[in-house]
Design a protein around this motif. Structure first.
Motif, PDB file in Angstrom:
ATOM      1  N   ASP A 154       0.861  -1.195  -0.111  1.00 24.06           N
ATOM      2  CA  ASP A 154      -0.060   0.005  -0.044  1.00 24.06           C
ATOM      3  C   ASP A 154       0.998   1.013  -0.209  1.00 24.06           C
ATOM      4  OD1 ASP A 154      -2.301   1.901   0.232  1.00 24.06           O
ATOM      5  OD2 ASP A 154      -2.401   1.690   2.635  1.00 24.06           O
ATOM      6  N   PRO A 155       0.770   1.924  -1.081  1.00 24.41           N
ATOM      7  CA  PRO A 155      -0.049   2.057  -2.243  1.00 24.41           C
ATOM      8  C   PRO A 155       0.462   0.720  -3.091  1.00 24.41           C
ATOM      9  CG  PRO A 155       1.398   4.002  -2.497  1.00 24.41           C
ATOM     10  CD  PRO A 155       1.619   3.465  -1.147  1.00 24.41           C
ATOM     11  N   THR A 168       0.345  -0.560  -7.473  1.00 25.39           N
ATOM     12  CA  THR A 168       0.085   0.105  -8.837  1.00 25.39           C
ATOM     13  C   THR A 168      -0.946  -0.790  -9.652  1.00 25.39           C
ATOM     14  OG1 THR A 168       1.656  -1.298  -9.836  1.00 25.39           O
ATOM     15  CG2 THR A 168       2.537   0.923  -8.947  1.00 25.39           C
ATOM     16  N   GLU A 219      -0.724   4.668  -9.036  1.00 25.41           N
ATOM     17  CA  GLU A 219      -0.896   4.119  -7.723  1.00 25.41           C
ATOM     18  C   GLU A 219      -2.288   4.280  -7.045  1.00 25.41           C
ATOM     19  OE1 GLU A 219       2.288   5.977  -5.406  1.00 25.41           O
ATOM     20  OE2 GLU A 219       3.677   4.414  -5.997  1.00 25.41           O
ATOM     21  N   ILE A 220      -2.638   3.143  -6.448  1.00 26.29           N
ATOM     22  CA  ILE A 220      -3.841   3.101  -5.811  1.00 26.29           C
ATOM     23  C   ILE A 220      -3.668   2.778  -4.184  1.00 26.29           C
ATOM     24  CG2 ILE A 220      -5.964   1.775  -5.524  1.00 26.29           C
ATOM     25  CD1 ILE A 220      -5.562   1.123  -8.464  1.00 26.29           C
ATOM     26  N   HIS A 221      -4.001   3.722  -3.545  1.00 24.20           N
ATOM     27  CA  HIS A 221      -3.972   3.545  -2.033  1.00 24.20           C
ATOM     28  C   HIS A 221      -5.307   2.461  -1.411  1.00 24.20           C
ATOM     29  CE1 HIS A 221      -1.023   6.790  -1.663  1.00 24.20           C
ATOM     30  NE2 HIS A 221      -1.833   7.112  -2.911  1.00 24.20           N
ATOM     31  N   THR A 222      -4.844   1.663  -0.421  1.00 25.21           N
ATOM     32  CA  THR A 222      -5.862   0.847   0.131  1.00 25.21           C
ATOM     33  C   THR A 222      -6.057   1.424   1.549  1.00 25.21           C
ATOM     34  OG1 THR A 222      -4.047  -0.871   0.705  1.00 25.21           O
ATOM     35  CG2 THR A 222      -4.917  -0.711  -1.653  1.00 25.21           C
ATOM     36  N   ASP A 223      -5.335   2.267   2.367  1.00 23.14           N
ATOM     37  CA  ASP A 223      -5.210   2.240   3.497  1.00 23.14           C
ATOM     38  C   ASP A 223      -5.257   1.248   4.574  1.00 23.14           C
ATOM     39  OD1 ASP A 223      -5.652   5.158   3.087  1.00 23.14           O
ATOM     40  OD2 ASP A 223      -7.746   4.896   2.797  1.00 23.14           O
ATOM     41  N   LEU A 268      -7.127  -3.591   1.543  1.00 23.98           N
ATOM     42  CA  LEU A 268      -7.704  -3.730   0.289  1.00 23.98           C
ATOM     43  C   LEU A 268      -8.734  -5.087   0.405  1.00 23.98           C
ATOM     44  CD1 LEU A 268      -7.150  -3.461  -2.758  1.00 23.98           C
ATOM     45  CD2 LEU A 268      -5.668  -5.436  -2.825  1.00 23.98           C
ATOM     46  N   GLU A 312     -11.585   8.262  -7.077  1.00 18.04           N
ATOM     47  CA  GLU A 312     -10.847   9.281  -7.026  1.00 18.04           C
ATOM     48  C   GLU A 312     -11.202  10.578  -6.282  1.00 18.04           C
ATOM     49  OE1 GLU A 312      -7.591  11.557 -10.233  1.00 18.04           O
ATOM     50  OE2 GLU A 312      -9.469  10.192 -11.001  1.00 18.04           O
ATOM     51  N   ARG A 331      -6.328  11.703  -5.734  1.00 15.32           N
ATOM     52  CA  ARG A 331      -5.623  10.381  -5.251  1.00 15.32           C
ATOM     53  C   ARG A 331      -6.747   9.422  -5.353  1.00 15.32           C
ATOM     54  NH1 ARG A 331      -5.934   7.821   0.267  1.00 15.32           N
ATOM     55  NH2 ARG A 331      -3.805   7.515   0.986  1.00 15.32           N
ATOM     56  N   THR A 379      -8.354   5.886  -4.593  1.00 15.31           N
ATOM     57  CA  THR A 379      -8.421   4.719  -3.392  1.00 15.31           C
ATOM     58  C   THR A 379      -9.296   3.684  -3.618  1.00 15.31           C
ATOM     59  OG1 THR A 379      -7.955   6.670  -1.931  1.00 15.31           O
ATOM     60  CG2 THR A 379      -8.984   4.966  -0.890  1.00 15.31           C
TER      61      THR A 379
END
Length: 243
Positions: free
Chosen positions: A173-174, A176, A202-206, A209, A224, A228, A230
């Protein structure tokens, strides 16, 4: 061949091992020639007349096997797993069905369980007609209702959130888009003006996921905001009761 293995009502309030965790732990009990394709959490009707533990969420292990002759051993191992780890006072149920069984009525049953109260008698009748395994393992055995629903909803292919899928919890996290797709997870924008994502985006998952089962495959819904990207995660309560 995929085998759908539905588990439900294996815990009680305050138990350290919820149904979702119990199903994920089953991966270590699989025999040679079997592998976990994924484990899914499903959400059924919340109603005071239903005696669920906390959130009425059965789980389904989807297991791939090389030889159909492994099915009886899979069932035996699942029963032993429940008997070892289910909480005293719980009402466990297990439903096991190969993907090529006649599951249309069980799919319909699962969909019904998301918005109306169903019964053990109907679960038993549908599984007997389809020729799939259904068994209770303690207490009232009410878990056979949710276990049957979990199989039906998984076979439906458009329901559920993955608890495990190909090392899901080890992904960065993050992450791609290319890395997600390499893991077998399709990122899909959910905005009205959805766009195709660049492979290096890039994808953020906190840290959570949570792919969905959409169209029979793992899909990560992406939003988005302020530039950002997510992945939609899960509610904290879901993590508490199902992980």
């Amino acid at each position: 061949m995929k085998i759908y293995m539905g588990f439900d009502d294996t815990d009680v309030a305050g138990a350290k091992i919820g149904t979702g965790r119990l199903v994920r732990m089953f991966e270590k009990k699989l025999p040679q020639g079997a592998r976990l394709w994924g484990a899914l959490r499903h959400q059924l009707l919340l109603d005071d007349r239903i005696h669920y533990t906390s959130h009425n969420s059965p789980a389904c292990a989807v297991v791939e096997i090389e030889d159909a002759a492994l099915l009886p051993e899979l069932i035996a191992r699942a029963i032993a797993h429940i008997e070892e780890l289910a909480s005293p006072g719980s009402d466990p149920g297990l439903c096991v069905a190969p993907e090529d069984a006649a599951l249309d009525d069980i799919v319909a049953f699962g969909l019904c369980c998301t918005h109306q109260i169903e019964t053990q008698a109907r679960a038993k009748a549908l599984c007997a007609t389809a020729g799939v395994h259904l068994s209770g393992h303690g207490g009232t055995c009410d878990g056979i209702i949710g276990a049957t629903a979990a199989v039906g909803l998984t076979a439906y292919g458009w329901s559920g959130r993955f608890l495990e899928y190909g090392g899901l919890r080890a992904l960065p996290d993050p992450i791609t888009v290319a890395e997600l797709e390499a893991a077998g997870i399709l990122p899909v924008m959910t905005d009205v003006a959805a766009k195709r994502l660049a492979l290096d985006a890039e994808i953020h998952t906190d840290g959570w996921l949570s792919p969905r089962l959409w169209g029979g495959r793992a899909v990560a819904p992406i939003v988005e905001k302020d530039g950002r990207l997510t992945a939609l995660g899960k509610k904290p309560r879901d993590a508490e009761v199902a992980e």
